[in-house]
Design a protein around this motif. Structure first.
Motif, PDB file in Angstrom:
ATOM      1  N   ALA A 125       3.134 -29.151 -37.440  1.00 30.40           N
ATOM      2  CA  ALA A 125       2.772 -30.075 -36.358  1.00 30.40           C
ATOM      3  C   ALA A 125       1.348 -30.586 -36.552  1.00 30.40           C
ATOM      4  O   ALA A 125       1.051 -31.775 -36.320  1.00 30.40           O
ATOM      5  N   TYR A 126       0.457 -29.698 -36.966  1.00 31.18           N
ATOM      6  CA  TYR A 126      -0.929 -30.079 -37.238  1.00 31.18           C
ATOM      7  C   TYR A 126      -0.996 -31.108 -38.366  1.00 31.18           C
ATOM      8  O   TYR A 126      -1.662 -32.146 -38.248  1.00 31.18           O
ATOM      9  N   SER A 127      -0.279 -30.839 -39.459  1.00 35.93           N
ATOM     10  CA  SER A 127      -0.295 -31.748 -40.614  1.00 35.93           C
ATOM     11  C   SER A 127       0.276 -33.114 -40.249  1.00 35.93           C
ATOM     12  O   SER A 127      -0.239 -34.153 -40.680  1.00 35.93           O
ATOM     13  N   GLN A 128       1.334 -33.129 -39.440  1.00 35.93           N
ATOM     14  CA  GLN A 128       1.954 -34.397 -39.049  1.00 35.93           C
ATOM     15  C   GLN A 128       1.026 -35.211 -38.158  1.00 35.93           C
ATOM     16  O   GLN A 128       0.950 -36.441 -38.281  1.00 35.93           O
ATOM     17  N   ALA A 129       0.301 -34.534 -37.268  1.00 34.41           N
ATOM     18  CA  ALA A 129      -0.652 -35.239 -36.412  1.00 34.41           C
ATOM     19  C   ALA A 129      -1.809 -35.796 -37.235  1.00 34.41           C
ATOM     20  O   ALA A 129      -2.286 -36.909 -36.983  1.00 34.41           O
ATOM     21  N   LYS A 130      -2.256 -35.034 -38.228  1.00 33.26           N
ATOM     22  CA  LYS A 130      -3.319 -35.514 -39.118  1.00 33.26           C
ATOM     23  C   LYS A 130      -2.857 -36.765 -39.860  1.00 33.26           C
ATOM     24  O   LYS A 130      -3.590 -37.763 -39.954  1.00 33.26           O
ATOM     25  N   ALA A 131      -1.616 -36.722 -40.363  1.00 30.91           N
ATOM     26  CA  ALA A 131      -1.088 -37.853 -41.120  1.00 30.91           C
ATOM     27  C   ALA A 131      -0.895 -39.077 -40.238  1.00 30.91           C
ATOM     28  O   ALA A 131      -1.054 -40.215 -40.693  1.00 30.91           O
ATOM     29  N   ALA A 132      -0.579 -38.850 -38.965  1.00 32.04           N
ATOM     30  CA  ALA A 132      -0.356 -39.964 -38.034  1.00 32.04           C
ATOM     31  C   ALA A 132      -1.661 -40.537 -37.486  1.00 32.04           C
ATOM     32  O   ALA A 132      -1.659 -41.560 -36.798  1.00 32.04           O
ATOM     33  N   GLY A 133      -2.778 -39.861 -37.756  1.00 29.07           N
ATOM     34  CA  GLY A 133      -4.079 -40.341 -37.282  1.00 29.07           C
ATOM     35  C   GLY A 133      -4.350 -40.037 -35.821  1.00 29.07           C
ATOM     36  O   GLY A 133      -5.224 -40.656 -35.208  1.00 29.07           O
ATOM     37  N   SER A 134      -3.622 -39.068 -35.246  1.00 30.61           N
ATOM     38  CA  SER A 134      -3.805 -38.752 -33.824  1.00 30.61           C
ATOM     39  C   SER A 134      -4.620 -37.478 -33.617  1.00 30.61           C
ATOM     40  O   SER A 134      -4.702 -36.965 -32.510  1.00 30.61           O
ATOM     41  N   MET A 135      -5.215 -36.980 -34.692  1.00 33.08           N
ATOM     42  CA  MET A 135      -5.991 -35.746 -34.634  1.00 33.08           C
ATOM     43  C   MET A 135      -7.456 -36.058 -34.874  1.00 33.08           C
ATOM     44  O   MET A 135      -7.811 -36.650 -35.892  1.00 33.08           O
ATOM     45  N   GLN A 136      -8.309 -35.670 -33.908  1.00 35.32           N
ATOM     46  CA  GLN A 136      -9.736 -35.870 -34.081  1.00 35.32           C
ATOM     47  C   GLN A 136     -10.460 -34.524 -33.882  1.00 35.32           C
ATOM     48  O   GLN A 136      -9.859 -33.472 -34.077  1.00 35.32           O
ATOM     49  N   MET A 137     -11.710 -34.573 -33.474  1.00 40.99           N
ATOM     50  CA  MET A 137     -12.562 -33.383 -33.513  1.00 40.99           C
ATOM     51  C   MET A 137     -12.048 -32.237 -32.628  1.00 40.99           C
ATOM     52  O   MET A 137     -11.985 -31.085 -33.067  1.00 40.99           O
ATOM     53  N   ILE A 138     -11.663 -32.524 -31.397  1.00 40.48           N
ATOM     54  CA  ILE A 138     -11.311 -31.452 -30.464  1.00 40.48           C
ATOM     55  C   ILE A 138     -10.011 -30.768 -30.875  1.00 40.48           C
ATOM     56  O   ILE A 138      -9.935 -29.539 -30.970  1.00 40.48           O
ATOM     57  N   MET A 139      -8.945 -31.549 -31.132  1.00 46.60           N
ATOM     58  CA  MET A 139      -7.673 -30.963 -31.530  1.00 46.60           C
ATOM     59  C   MET A 139      -7.789 -30.303 -32.908  1.00 46.60           C
ATOM     60  O   MET A 139      -7.162 -29.275 -33.170  1.00 46.60           O
ATOM     61  N   GLU A 140      -8.578 -30.894 -33.773  1.00 44.94           N
ATOM     62  CA  GLU A 140      -8.815 -30.301 -35.086  1.00 44.94           C
ATOM     63  C   GLU A 140      -9.397 -28.894 -34.924  1.00 44.94           C
ATOM     64  O   GLU A 140      -8.917 -27.926 -35.520  1.00 44.94           O
ATOM     65  N   ARG A 141     -10.429 -28.790 -34.102  1.00 40.83           N
ATOM     66  CA  ARG A 141     -11.072 -27.491 -33.873  1.00 40.83           C
ATOM     67  C   ARG A 141     -10.107 -26.526 -33.178  1.00 40.83           C
ATOM     68  O   ARG A 141     -10.051 -25.339 -33.513  1.00 40.83           O
ATOM     69  N   LEU A 142      -9.322 -27.035 -32.222  1.00 43.56           N
ATOM     70  CA  LEU A 142      -8.384 -26.188 -31.485  1.00 43.56           C
ATOM     71  C   LEU A 142      -7.308 -25.612 -32.411  1.00 43.56           C
ATOM     72  O   LEU A 142      -6.998 -24.418 -32.358  1.00 43.56           O
ATOM     73  N   PHE A 143      -6.732 -26.451 -33.261  1.00 43.37           N
ATOM     74  CA  PHE A 143      -5.701 -25.960 -34.175  1.00 43.37           C
ATOM     75  C   PHE A 143      -6.279 -24.956 -35.168  1.00 43.37           C
ATOM     76  O   PHE A 143      -5.661 -23.916 -35.445  1.00 43.37           O
ATOM     77  N   GLN A 144      -7.458 -25.246 -35.703  1.00 38.02           N
ATOM     78  CA  GLN A 144      -8.063 -24.327 -36.658  1.00 38.02           C
ATOM     79  C   GLN A 144      -8.379 -22.981 -36.003  1.00 38.02           C
ATOM     80  O   GLN A 144      -8.169 -21.920 -36.605  1.00 38.02           O
ATOM     81  N   ARG A 145      -8.861 -23.028 -34.775  1.00 37.19           N
ATOM     82  CA  ARG A 145      -9.142 -21.770 -34.056  1.00 37.19           C
ATOM     83  C   ARG A 145      -7.836 -21.036 -33.767  1.00 37.19           C
ATOM     84  O   ARG A 145      -7.768 -19.802 -33.833  1.00 37.19           O
ATOM     85  N   THR A 146      -6.781 -21.784 -33.442  1.00 40.19           N
ATOM     86  CA  THR A 146      -5.472 -21.185 -33.183  1.00 40.19           C
ATOM     87  C   THR A 146      -4.938 -20.479 -34.413  1.00 40.19           C
ATOM     88  O   THR A 146      -4.422 -19.354 -34.337  1.00 40.19           O
ATOM     89  N   PHE A 147      -5.068 -21.121 -35.568  1.00 41.57           N
ATOM     90  CA  PHE A 147      -4.602 -20.495 -36.811  1.00 41.57           C
ATOM     91  C   PHE A 147      -5.414 -19.226 -37.111  1.00 41.57           C
ATOM     92  O   PHE A 147      -4.878 -18.229 -37.600  1.00 41.57           O
ATOM     93  N   GLY A 148      -6.699 -19.274 -36.809  1.00 43.55           N
ATOM     94  CA  GLY A 148      -7.544 -18.098 -37.023  1.00 43.55           C
ATOM     95  C   GLY A 148      -7.131 -16.929 -36.140  1.00 43.55           C
ATOM     96  O   GLY A 148      -7.088 -15.776 -36.590  1.00 43.55           O
ATOM     97  N   VAL A 149      -6.811 -17.222 -34.893  1.00 38.59           N
ATOM     98  CA  VAL A 149      -6.370 -16.181 -33.956  1.00 38.59           C
ATOM     99  C   VAL A 149      -5.035 -15.594 -34.412  1.00 38.59           C
ATOM    100  O   VAL A 149      -4.826 -14.371 -34.382  1.00 38.59           O
ATOM    101  N   ALA A 150      -4.106 -16.464 -34.840  1.00 34.00           N
ATOM    102  CA  ALA A 150      -2.794 -15.994 -35.301  1.00 34.00           C
ATOM    103  C   ALA A 150      -2.946 -15.079 -36.516  1.00 34.00           C
ATOM    104  O   ALA A 150      -2.255 -14.051 -36.626  1.00 34.00           O
TER     105      ALA A 150
END
Length: 423
Positions: A125-150
């Protein structure tokens, strides 16, 4: 600026509803672009699996404003009655949204507690949002932090180590008996969903050889091709079973397929090298008497259910530790977000002050160029700049005092380092 997580899952709706609001890889990019353009989302991502569809987005609106907007959009996009959607959706806002995303990625909100597949789907889902151009600083940081927690949950807890499916439990038992499975040859009997899952687990463990026996060869061929297995008919089992170190059976037969005599002959050919057998079928595929043979390790579905129940309890205990890790991760992200908001406020305030300074300096320079008294120009500049800087704080202090907001008044006095004591 707020973070939202809106979704529908196996807890809130049956599959007949979930499938109506699912997004396919083909339409996901279009849907993300619509969220950004039509819903005025600053950032957006969509997670869509067989058990859930969730929208994650950043928007400058209240929860009440967003709710109807999202329901209307989903109704239009999927052509589904609004009442079906509205009654099945759950809503999370800011910290609760962050906490929910992290719980999902860790498998804490899954149908099978702690299942690992959801993390891969979240990364997709993260990769698809990046490819679609709908991912910026806040969601980028949120997903990366989420992956770190997982990752931390997987590393620091046992939530993913215990088998909680029949297929996984069967393969884990085989590993306990044989150690590594790379040299083991496996015979799978049946071609249903459970056997398919068993085949995938065995393939992941790099077994030496997999053979699938089924009444209908054509039905087994697609699954066999996926894991590089051979296919035989049920009638060929007696001549092939002696070659198998592991036999796992799950068919819909009303009578046993494997009898004691068949296994005695197989053991003789094997020179009594042991056979591990798992009978997942109800009624049984393997005669009960097979378990009486010395060189056979026979387990039934009841044996596996007992193991699964114990492992589920272990996962529930591990989930308690995982929840603490998730909560800490959510707190850390929200602290970063508050810092970001503070930074933006500081930048805006500094820009406002500097802009006023430049405006007054330009005016003063023009006055000096027109031979106005320098002392008068400097006095005017100082007075106007001071009045500008004093205006907002003075108004805030007066409003707090007039409104009887003592806490706010004390806070403002502390912020501006004001000594209100009588000299």
């Amino acid at each position: 600026m707020s973070i939202f997580a809106v979704g529908i899952n196996h807890k809130t709706a049956p599959v007949s509803v979930r499938e109506k609001v699912a997004f396919t890889p083909d339409n996901l990019t279009h849907a993300l672009q619509q969220m950004v353009d039509q819903l005025n989302c600053q950032e957006a991502a969509i997670l869509s699996t067989c058990n859930r569809t969730e929208l994650y987005f950043v928007q400058d609106r209240t929860v009440d404003q967003v709710q109807q907007q999202i329901v209307d959009w989903l109704q239009r996009y999927h052509q589904v009655p609004a009442h079906l959607i509205a009654s099945s959706l759950y809503w999370h806002h800011d910290r609760k949204a962050v906490n929910h995303m992290m719980r999902v990625a860790c498998g804490l909100d899954s149908l099978v507690l702690g299942e690992p597949q959801i993390l891969g789907q979240m990364k997709q889902a993260y990769s698809q949002a990046k490819a679609a151009g709908s991912m910026q600083m806040i969601m980028e940081r949120l997903f990366q932090r989420t992956f770190g927690v997982a990752k931390e949950v997987r590393t620091e807890t046992d939530i993913g180590t215990s088998a909680v499916s029949v297929a996984f439990a069967a393969v884990n038992l085989a590993k306990h008996i044989f150690g590594q499975l790379q040299k083991s040859k496996v015979l799978l009997i049946g071609a249903g969903e459970t056997i398919e899952l068993v085949a995938r687990h065995l393939h992941d463990n790099q077994v030496s050889k997999i053979t699938v026996a089924n009444r209908t060869v054509a039905r087994a061929e697609a699954m066999a091709k996926e894991v590089g297995a051979d296919v035989i008919t049920l009638a060929q089992i007696p001549e092939q079973i002696s070659d198998a170190d592991i036999v796992i059976s799950s068919t819909g037969s009303t009578l046993p397929i494997i009898g004691k005599g068949m296994i005695e002959k197989a053991l003789a050919k094997r020179r009594h090298r042991p056979i591990f057998m798992v009978d997942i079928a109800v009624p049984r595929d393997i005669e009960e008497q097979v378990g009486e043979l010395e060189d056979v390790f026979l387990y039934t579905v009841d044996d596996l259910q007992g193991i699964i129940a114990k492992n589920m309890e272990n996962r529930r205990k591990a989930a308690e530790d995982a929840e603490h890790i998730v909560s800490d991760g959510a707190d850390q992200f929200m602290s970063w977000l508050r810092g970001l908001n503070t930074q933006n406020a500081v930048v805006a305030y500094r820009q406002q002050c500097l802009s006023k300074r430049d405006e007054l300096l330009q005016k003063a320079s023009a006055q000096l160029a027109n031979n106005k008294n320098p002392d008068a120009v400097m006095a005017e500049l100082a007075t106007k700049l001071t009045n500008h800087l004093m205006h907002a704080p003075t108004r805030a202090i007066q409003q707090a005092a007039q409104g009887g907001e003592l806490d706010k008044l004390i806070y403002l006095q502390d912020v501006f380092d004001l000594d209100t004591k009588d000299n």
